[in-house]
Design an enzyme around this catalytic site. Structure first.
Site, PDB file in Angstrom:
ATOM      1  N   HIS A 172       0.844  -1.342  -0.071  1.00  0.00           N
ATOM      2  CA  HIS A 172       0.007   0.060  -0.126  1.00  0.00           C
ATOM      3  C   HIS A 172       0.788   1.328   0.005  1.00  0.00           C
ATOM      4  O   HIS A 172       2.064   1.396   0.522  1.00  0.00           O
ATOM      5  CB  HIS A 172      -0.916  -0.135   1.311  1.00  0.00           C
ATOM      6  N   CYS A 266      -2.337   2.640   9.180  1.00  0.00           N
ATOM      7  CA  CYS A 266      -3.403   1.492   9.017  1.00  0.00           C
ATOM      8  C   CYS A 266      -4.436   1.433   9.685  1.00  0.00           C
ATOM      9  O   CYS A 266      -5.611   0.908   9.100  1.00  0.00           O
ATOM     10  CB  CYS A 266      -2.685   0.009   8.861  1.00  0.00           C
TER      11      CYS A 266
END
Length: 276
Positions: A172, A266
């Site tokens: 990511h 996250c």
């Protein structure tokens, strides 16, 4: 170094999800190994310390109820992208996480977000979208389709810059790059293709460049409110450089959650209000 211009803490509004059902039951990134024991109670304590830190810093934190059978739901950043009060929903790449998209979108609607978009293209929310003052940086290569970048741009009305991720450890964008005050960024060049490195060098000539050592402990999966930076405790060299920039660094221990490939960012989805 003196506090850099524009380095002022701005009260933020975050969405988080308690890791009540956290586990590593499958492997969808290189960090995950189902054979490695996970201490769920310790993960909860670490998550609570992160939430409490945000509250101590003056931020507002909402919580979405965790759902049994969705062990990665704790990584709230992947649940969508909120810009100017508008919600671009998530459509997960893996079957294991697919139910999270509708669950998060349902929460947004119930919370009063009237402008929401169920996406046509695969994207994993703020995991692959980093919102700066005037532009959104968007990652592709592992989890988010490049077509989602255009979809988000049209819906949100903000320019989106596509960046190609090439190292599977940094699956990511938020594992390889985070925003600093004044539309600056910190990033690890090794996570990006040669072309995307040139884009970053052109757009951000004064960026803070992180080392491999700091990147591989998810030091770049950090949260900055304009003055305070919440960062992995193990990313010591990066922390020292941020302090030299005049920022206040708050190291956090999230190594239990890192077993699933996640860190502070996250766990944190920012709910950006409409511009006045």
């Amino acid at each position: 170094m003196e506090n850099p211009a524009g380095s002022v803490a701005v009260r933020r509004h975050y969405l988080m999800c308690r890791p009540t059902y956290f586990a590593v039951e499958y492997a969808i990134n290189p960090w995950m190994d189902p054979a490695v024991r996970v201490d769920r109670d310790r993960a909860i304590r670490q998550w609570e310390a992160l939430r409490d830190l945000y509250l101590e810093l003056g931020h507002e934190v909402d919580e979405i109820a965790p759902i049994e059978g969705l062990p990665d739901m704790v990584f709230a950043a992947n649940g969508g992208l909120v810009v100017d009060g508008r919600v671009y929903g998530a459509r997960f790449a893996s079957a294991e996480r697919t139910p999270e998209g509708p669950a998060y979108l349902e929460w947004f609607r119930a919370a009063g977000f009237s402008e929401t978009r169920e996406p046509k293209h695969v994207n994993e929310g703020e995991g692959d979208f980093i919102t700066l003052d005037d532009v959104i940086l968007a990652g592709t290569g592992f989890r988010t389709d490049a077509a989602a970048h255009q979809e988000a741009e049209r819906f949100l009305g903000r320019p989106v810059v596509t960046l190609q991720l090439v190292d599977p450890r940094f699956y990511h964008l938020d594992t390889a790059l985070f925003a600093l005050p004044g539309d600056r960024i910190a990033y690890h060049p090794g996570a990006f293709s040669a072309g995307s490195r040139r884009v970053l060098e052109s757009l951000f000539p004064d960026a803070l460049i992180a080392t491999e050592d700091d990147a591989r402990v998810l030091g770049l999966n950090a949260v900055c409110d304009g003055r305070n930076v919440v960062i992995a405790a193990e990313a010591t060299a990066l922390a020292d450089r941020l302090r030299a920039e005049g920022l206040i660094v708050h190291p956090v221990e999230l190594d239990e959650l890192r077993k699933a490939g996640g860190g502070a960012k996250c766990c944190t989805l920012e709910l950006r209000p409409a511009r006045l």
